[in-house]
Write a protein that holds these residues in place. Structure first.
Motif, mmCIF file in Angstrom:
data_model
loop_
_atom_site.group_PDB
_atom_site.id
_atom_site.type_symbol
_atom_site.label_atom_id
_atom_site.label_comp_id
_atom_site.label_asym_id
_atom_site.label_seq_id
_atom_site.Cartn_x
_atom_site.Cartn_y
_atom_site.Cartn_z
ATOM 1 N N ALA A 197 -10.792 2.577 -6.354
ATOM 2 C CA ALA A 197 -10.244 1.259 -6.667
ATOM 3 C C ALA A 197 -11.221 0.198 -6.216
ATOM 4 O O ALA A 197 -11.915 0.347 -5.196
ATOM 5 N N ILE A 238 -7.123 -2.686 -0.909
ATOM 6 C CA ILE A 238 -8.151 -1.946 -1.641
ATOM 7 C C ILE A 238 -8.912 -1.036 -0.680
ATOM 8 O O ILE A 238 -9.228 0.131 -1.011
ATOM 9 N N ILE A 254 -5.071 2.515 -12.608
ATOM 10 C CA ILE A 254 -5.583 2.145 -11.291
ATOM 11 C C ILE A 254 -6.843 1.296 -11.428
ATOM 12 O O ILE A 254 -7.060 0.322 -10.697
ATOM 13 N N ILE A 294 -8.980 7.079 -3.268
ATOM 14 C CA ILE A 294 -8.631 6.560 -4.598
ATOM 15 C C ILE A 294 -9.707 5.570 -5.023
ATOM 16 O O ILE A 294 -10.058 4.646 -4.270
ATOM 17 N N GLN A 337 -7.740 0.300 2.034
ATOM 18 C CA GLN A 337 -6.873 1.428 2.377
ATOM 19 C C GLN A 337 -6.831 2.451 1.252
ATOM 20 O O GLN A 337 -6.808 3.674 1.492
ATOM 21 N N LEU A 338 -6.827 1.965 0.011
ATOM 22 C CA LEU A 338 -6.835 2.884 -1.131
ATOM 23 C C LEU A 338 -8.129 3.690 -1.171
ATOM 24 O O LEU A 338 -8.123 4.904 -1.458
ATOM 25 N N GLN A 339 -9.249 3.014 -0.925
ATOM 26 C CA GLN A 339 -10.536 3.706 -0.932
ATOM 27 C C GLN A 339 -10.589 4.747 0.173
ATOM 28 O O GLN A 339 -11.116 5.840 -0.010
ATOM 29 N N PHE A 355 0.824 -1.223 0.000
ATOM 30 C CA PHE A 355 0.000 0.000 0.000
ATOM 31 C C PHE A 355 0.855 1.269 0.000
ATOM 32 O O PHE A 355 0.621 2.171 -0.828
ATOM 33 N N ILE A 399 1.484 6.664 -7.080
ATOM 34 C CA ILE A 399 0.363 7.500 -7.526
ATOM 35 C C ILE A 399 0.709 8.984 -7.419
ATOM 36 O O ILE A 399 0.417 9.775 -8.328
ATOM 37 N N PRO A 455 -5.419 -2.149 -9.882
ATOM 38 C CA PRO A 455 -5.328 -1.300 -8.690
ATOM 39 C C PRO A 455 -4.138 -1.630 -7.787
ATOM 40 O O PRO A 455 -3.666 -0.753 -7.051
ATOM 41 N N ILE A 458 2.227 1.737 -3.485
ATOM 42 C CA ILE A 458 1.227 2.175 -4.467
ATOM 43 C C ILE A 458 0.985 3.679 -4.324
ATOM 44 O O ILE A 458 0.914 4.422 -5.320
ATOM 45 N N ILE A 459 0.881 4.153 -3.084
ATOM 46 C CA ILE A 459 0.660 5.572 -2.833
ATOM 47 C C ILE A 459 1.833 6.399 -3.363
ATOM 48 O O ILE A 459 1.637 7.461 -3.991
#
Length: 772
Positions: free
Chosen positions: A552, A542, A158, A550, A544-546, A139, A146, A162, A142-143
């Motif tokens: 995803a 996913i 993404i 983001i 954590q991305l949301q 995670f 981005i 994702p 990925i951040i």
């Protein structure tokens, strides 16, 4: 029985029988030759290294495949000018000698490559991503991608991926590619001067050791290189491959054959004509030589199915021995032709000739104990060839030499005086052997031992320069150090490879090696683990991305497992297929090349501790093998000298026996002195040459020790035999191949010493009787 064969009627039957045998050999040779081949590989001289567990078909398959590979690096005057590299690839693709040429990857192939990896991204999860996932680091990574202004991650990427698995795999692959980078579809590298080099590689349709095909291919490549540099002045081209080394070796050997063989043959012809003053001895000598060549060639082709080109070069040495039998008999007839019949002359010389062919053949056959195909061929060629020449002299010469001119007024006074000096002058009998002993001592004080197989043949500087430059630019070395991982099935092989991977990382951390190239395809078991890992950790990532704002969504992980054959058939495996090999029964193996090895013993231990893992270090293995067999041959040679000395003492008594063995021992010592004083080192080939010095040098003492012979006549025949032998062996020292050159140095020095010291074996009463 020995006397019976010299009865006229029995001898005629023997002559006819040998004629039938020679005709049969010619027919057999004619049948075998169309299906035989000429080998020029230096590696073919070496033992066929096989592990007890690894199937030989796997090792042979890899060796053949690797031998067919070629690499080129093209550097145009301007780094962004793609035309020279593109033109070179187009020219290579038009050559029928290549079954595959790869260089620039087209846009379509790049698209196929990206689609394949995207569709199978979860099964082909790379190790870096696996580790990051396991350590909860995916995670944050990925951040960082981005929000990086240089990463260029878009909303579409993404949405489609994702977890950025494809991006992670591409970045890892770029990091592991070493100096090579992808640019405009080409793998490129920059040198220290900032020049751009474009990489191409190809695979030959036939073996690199096919001499005719290799020569044609190298000539065509040289023509294309000249055209390339003419079209784009300043363009540089680097080349690497077994093809170039094999062609260089074969050209050197062919040069040696033509030069050494021609000079040797011409010298021998002039010598015979000068001494005999007749053409008949010449064609009789050529007859025995021809039958010897027929016998040796037939034996080699029928046993091995091929002949190595170095065998042909070194077999020129057999010429100097095989005609000794002819010269000994013809000299006897030239001097005593009016006093005795041809059969009586043969009966008188038969014991010495028989012992000579037996001792020389045994000396050559000792070469067969070393597991070197080229030397084994030489042993068979020599033993069969000498036997054939001997039988020709015994069976045909008494019939064919009836009208041989007799030179009763032959001036041999100098030879008689030389023999008298040895018999009556202590300064000669003691002084000359003492000088040989001093030369031996000086040579031994400077003698060095070197079993490095690279000393077999020194490559020209431009070959070595290309090799170093290509290794520096690509990070791919050709020192032939690798692990061979094998199993009963592709899946078992891949699982064993994954176990080895962990050991290699530890070895790299310990500094035992600088790097390695690992086959980038996971086992089905690992693919299942990859999917399971993603299913376990992806929901949290996913989420954590949301939470980070983001958009995803959780992807599906139901893609089927990828079979290894599907991967090999895809564009994704380009550049890696060379490392994988499967047999029809499913047995498979993969190579793991390593570089920068500092602790080969530790790597060997890794292979020993693993299952289905074999460590390959050809240079070290063959050098060690050279050392072991050199030591074995040294012991055999020492034992042979002791046995021969004991036989001489038993046959002639202590005093005469010692006089007979001293020339042999000193000839071995002076031969080694000639090698060391020339700056060369002692190796296995040196010991093989000493074996031949032993076998040939004994002949001279045997000729002198024959009670039925005449010393002056024996001296004349030995002189001619030594001269012809030197014309053959001595010229080998001029060879461009170091192994053959050292071989010739020892033989020429040893045979010359054996000849000079041979009168020491003459019984005193015999010499006194002749010199009165």
């Amino acid at each position: 029985m020995k006397n019976a064969i010299f009865r006229p009627e029995i001898h005629r039957r023997l002559a006819f029988g040998w004629l039938v045998c020679v005709i049969s050999l010619l027919i057999g040779l004619a049948m075998v030759l169309p299906h035989s081949k000429l080998n020029s590989s230096v590696m073919a001289l070496l033992p066929k290294e096989q592990s007890q567990d690894v199937p030989p078909a796997l090792q042979d398959g890899f060796n053949q495949r690797i031998d067919r590979q070629l690499v080129w690096l093209v550097s145009p005057p301007k780094g962004d000018d793609l035309e020279p590299a593109t033109w070179w690839q187009q020219q290579l693709e038009q050559l029928t000698t290549f079954q595959q040429v790869a260089g620039r990857m087209t846009e379509q192939r790049q698209s196929e490559w990206g689609k394949f990896f995207f569709d199978n991204r979860y099964a082909l999860l790379d190790d870096v991503t696996r580790t990051r996932l396991a350590n909860n680091g995916q995670f944050p990574w990925i951040i960082s991608q981005i929000y990086s202004p240089f990463a260029g991650v878009g909303a579409k990427e993404i949405a489609n991926d994702p977890l950025l698995i494809t991006r992670s795999a591409q970045m890892t692959q770029q990091q592991n590619s070493g100096p090579l980078k992808l640019s405009h579809g080409w793998l490129t590298s920059l040198d220290s001067q900032g020049r751009t080099w474009y990489l191409l590689h190809g695979e030959l349709s036939s073996s690199s050791y096919d001499i005719q095909s290799a020569r044609q291919t190298v000539e065509k490549l040289e023509q294309l290189k000249q055209q390339l540099q003419a079209k784009w002045p300043g363009t540089e081209l680097l080349q690497r491959g077994t093809l170039f080394y094999s062609d260089y070796a074969s050209q050197q050997a062919q040069h040696d054959i033509s030069t050494i063989g021609t000079a040797s043959g011409l010298g021998i012809i002039l010598l015979i004509l000068y001494v005999f003053r007749s053409l008949k001895p010449l064609w009789l000598t050529l007859l025995s030589l021809l039958t010897g060549v027929i016998s040796g060639s037939a034996a080699v082709f029928m046993i091995f199915g091929e002949v190595h080109i170095m065998t042909l070069v070194m077999s020129t040495s057999v010429v100097g021995i095989s005609i000794d039998y002819a010269l000994h008999y013809l000299t006897e007839r030239m001097v005593h032709g009016h006093d005795e019949s041809p059969l009586v002359s043969m009966k008188k010389l038969f014991p010495a000739l028989l012992l000579a062919v037996i001792s020389s053949s045994i000396a050559y056959l000792l070469l067969f104990i070393a597991p070197f195909p080229g030397l084994q061929q030489l042993a068979i060629f020599a033993a069969a060839g000498l036997t054939g020449a001997f039988l020709t002299v015994i069976c045909w010469y008494p019939i064919l030499s009836r009208s041989l001119p007799v030179r009763s007024n032959l001036q041999i006074g100098p030879l008689i005086k030389w023999l008298a000096l040895w018999q009556h002058k202590p300064a000669v009998r003691i002084g000359i052997p003492l000088l040989a002993l001093i030369a031996t001592a000086i040579g031994f004080s400077q003698l060095k031992i070197d079993d490095d197989i690279r000393k077999l043949q020194a490559l020209p500087p431009h070959f070595q320069q290309h090799e170093q430059q290509i290794a520096s630019l690509t990070g791919q070395h050709s020192d032939q150090k690798w692990f061979l991982v094998y199993g009963n099935s592709p899946e078992q092989t891949l699982q064993r490879l994954e176990v080895l991977h962990g050991d290699l990382d530890k070895a790299k951390d310990a500094g035992w090696l600088a790097g390695y190239r690992l086959f980038p395809f996971p086992s089905e078991q690992r693919q299942q683990q990859n999917i399971a890992l993603l299913k376990q950790l992806a929901p949290e990532i996913i989420q954590q991305l949301q939470q980070a704002g983001i958009n995803a969504s959780l992807p599906e992980f139901n893609s089927p497992q990828l079979k290894h054959q599907d991967w090999l058939n895809s564009v994704a495996s380009e550049g890696w297929r060379l490392l994988w090999l499967s047999l029809e029964d499913g047995t498979s193996a993969v190579l793991v090349p390593v570089n920068g090895v500092t602790n080969p013993a530790a790597l060997q231990q890794i292979a020993t501790n693993g299952t289905g893992v074999h460590w390959v270090d050809k240079h070290t293995e063959f050098s060690t093998l050279f050392s072991v067999y050199r030591q074995h041959l040294t012991n055999i040679l020492a034992a042979a000298v002791c046995v021969i000395g004991a036989l001489f003492i038993w046959r002639f008594g202590p005093a005469q026996g010692l006089r007979c063995i001293i020339p042999t021992i000193l000839s071995l010592g002076v031969g080694l002195a000639a090698l060391s004083l020339s700056g060369q080192s002692l190796n296995l080939f040196s010991m093989l040459a000493l074996v031949l010095v032993l076998g040939i040098g004994i002949d001279y003492t045997l000729f002198f020790s024959n009670p039925a012979g005449t010393p002056s006549t024996s001296m004349l025949s030995i002189l001619m035999a030594a001269l012809t032998t030197e014309l053959s062996f001595g010229l080998l020292a001029l060879s461009n191949t170091q192994a053959i050159s050292g071989f010739g140095l020892i033989l020429s020095g040893g045979i010359l010493t054996a000849f000079i010291l041979s009168p020491l074996a003459l019984p005193q009463r015999t010499a006194q009787r002749e010199t009165r």
